[in-house]
Design a protein around this motif. Structure first.
Motif, PDB file in Angstrom:
ATOM      1  N   SER A  97     -28.057  94.025  28.825  1.00 51.54           N
ATOM      2  CA  SER A  97     -26.829  94.136  28.967  1.00 51.54           C
ATOM      3  C   SER A  97     -26.457  92.641  29.506  1.00 51.54           C
ATOM      4  O   SER A  97     -25.474  92.463  30.365  1.00 51.54           O
ATOM      5  N   LEU A  98     -27.242  91.496  29.018  1.00 52.10           N
ATOM      6  CA  LEU A  98     -27.172  90.159  29.670  1.00 52.10           C
ATOM      7  C   LEU A  98     -26.113  89.541  28.530  1.00 52.10           C
ATOM      8  O   LEU A  98     -26.032  89.723  27.455  1.00 52.10           O
ATOM      9  N   SER A  99     -25.394  88.799  29.267  1.00 53.17           N
ATOM     10  CA  SER A  99     -24.464  87.679  28.607  1.00 53.17           C
ATOM     11  C   SER A  99     -24.652  86.306  29.125  1.00 53.17           C
ATOM     12  O   SER A  99     -24.853  86.117  30.347  1.00 53.17           O
ATOM     13  N   PHE A 100     -24.886  85.348  28.500  1.00 51.00           N
ATOM     14  CA  PHE A 100     -25.083  84.112  28.739  1.00 51.00           C
ATOM     15  C   PHE A 100     -24.487  82.777  27.816  1.00 51.00           C
ATOM     16  O   PHE A 100     -24.556  82.936  26.716  1.00 51.00           O
ATOM     17  N   ASN A 101     -24.475  81.951  28.479  1.00 62.36           N
ATOM     18  CA  ASN A 101     -24.176  80.573  27.621  1.00 62.36           C
ATOM     19  C   ASN A 101     -24.487  79.169  28.319  1.00 62.36           C
ATOM     20  O   ASN A 101     -24.223  79.342  29.668  1.00 62.36           O
ATOM     21  N   ILE A 102     -24.698  78.200  27.806  1.00 58.72           N
ATOM     22  CA  ILE A 102     -25.005  77.045  28.334  1.00 58.72           C
ATOM     23  C   ILE A 102     -24.268  76.028  27.855  1.00 58.72           C
ATOM     24  O   ILE A 102     -23.533  75.823  26.688  1.00 58.72           O
ATOM     25  N   SER A 103     -24.172  74.720  28.398  1.00 53.13           N
ATOM     26  CA  SER A 103     -23.432  73.549  28.033  1.00 53.13           C
ATOM     27  C   SER A 103     -24.030  72.354  28.954  1.00 53.13           C
ATOM     28  O   SER A 103     -24.532  72.489  29.862  1.00 53.13           O
ATOM     29  N   HIS A 104     -23.959  71.152  28.225  1.00 51.60           N
ATOM     30  CA  HIS A 104     -24.401  69.942  29.149  1.00 51.60           C
ATOM     31  C   HIS A 104     -23.526  68.758  28.457  1.00 51.60           C
ATOM     32  O   HIS A 104     -23.250  68.577  27.195  1.00 51.60           O
ATOM     33  N   GLN A 105     -23.224  68.148  29.416  1.00 50.55           N
ATOM     34  CA  GLN A 105     -22.498  66.890  29.300  1.00 50.55           C
ATOM     35  C   GLN A 105     -22.125  66.073  30.625  1.00 50.55           C
ATOM     36  O   GLN A 105     -22.199  66.469  31.720  1.00 50.55           O
ATOM     37  N   GLY A 106     -22.009  64.838  30.442  1.00 45.72           N
ATOM     38  CA  GLY A 106     -21.949  64.117  31.742  1.00 45.72           C
ATOM     39  C   GLY A 106     -23.342  64.266  32.294  1.00 45.72           C
ATOM     40  O   GLY A 106     -24.299  63.569  31.727  1.00 45.72           O
TER      41      GLY A 106
END
Length: 278
Positions: free
Chosen positions: A88-97
């Motif tokens: 039941s896990l939800s996740f997301n990543i991002s990178h900038q700066g």
């Protein structure tokens, strides 16, 4: 009760030794290691490596899945998902700066995150840049961005905020940036602050308010983050969780090498330039 996880890591300040980098790169999947090896600059390798390590840390700690059993694959839209594991896990990543960020939920939700640094590096006059970018925002969004009461720096900040909102939404949908970003429009109603979560931004499609929740905050005075959330087609509850700035030690705790250390790979990493300005 669900848990909301918000992590941020300042990868720009992380300068691993050869020993530390060799260890860290051995703790992600081989195909991801090969993908990172194709980056031209060191900064991009580190920013992406942190994201891979964050995902494994989240799944290990909150999915209670042994580190070496975690396998990520990519869906049709190139989004990392867990392979052959029902959770039941939800996740997301991002990178900038300067930052890599992760938003995680211990519930099944549509979730997307984006981080933006408040800066303009386009080289043109800002008005010319806005003209070129015109097709990416609705007329009401441009009214917010180019508000005459804002100075040029504040207009850049508002542009970055709206871009982060757009990115978070399309990432939550799992479709990537679509061709016409004017088909959906954001209305902001409050400012952004450090150590506080803004929840009153609204999404409209064809003038109709949508059932989505957007969490926004500042990591610092130079970086904003937007998180898009929807649960079963409705606006989900929010824990108003602010971001934990995690250290290198915390990032690597409980990691397990997945393959032998590759000193040749490390040597190639250190032979790369840090960024295009060097």
């Amino acid at each position: 009760m669900f848990q909301s996880i918000r992590w941020a890591f300042n990868w720009k300040e992380w300068n691993p030794s050869e020993k530390d980098f060799t260890y860290a790169i051995s703790c992600i999947q081989l195909e991801e290691k090969e993908r990172l090896g194709k980056f031209v600059f060191r900064k991009d390798v580190r920013a992406s490596l942190v994201g891979r390590l964050m995902m494994r840390k989240f799944v290990n700690e909150y999915g209670h899945i042994p580190y070496s059993n975690i396998i990520f694959v990519r869906d049709a839209n190139n989004k990392p998902i867990l392979k052959n594991i029902s959770s039941s896990l939800s996740f997301n990543i991002s990178h900038q700066g300067n930052y890599t960020v992760l938003a995680g939920e211990t519930r099944n939700v549509k979730l997307g995150i984006d981080v933006m640094k408040f800066e303009y590096t386009g080289g043109k006059q800002l008005s010319e840049f806005f003209r070129i970018m015109n097709r990416n925002f609705s007329s009401s969004e441009w009214k917010e961005i180019k508000n005459l009461s804002l100075d040029e720096s504040e207009q850049i900040d508002m542009f970055c905020r709206h871009w982060a909102l757009k990115e978070s939404y399309v990432k939550a949908l799992g479709i990537g940036i679509v061709s016409d970003l004017r088909t959906f429009s954001f209305e902001t109603n409050s400012g952004l602050f450090e150590n506080s979560v803004t929840l009153d931004t609204v999404l409209y499609i064809n003038g109709i308010k949508q059932d989505w929740l957007f969490e926004e905050t500042l990591l610092n005075s130079h970086h904003c983050v937007a998180i898009a959330l929807q649960e079963n087609g409705k606006v989900p509850k929010s824990q108003k969780k602010t971001f934990d700035i995690i250290s290198n030690d915390k990032l690597l705790v409980s990691t397990v090498p997945l393959f032998p250390q590759d000193f040749e790979y490390t040597q190639k990493y250190f032979e790369k330039k840090e960024n295009s300005k060097l």
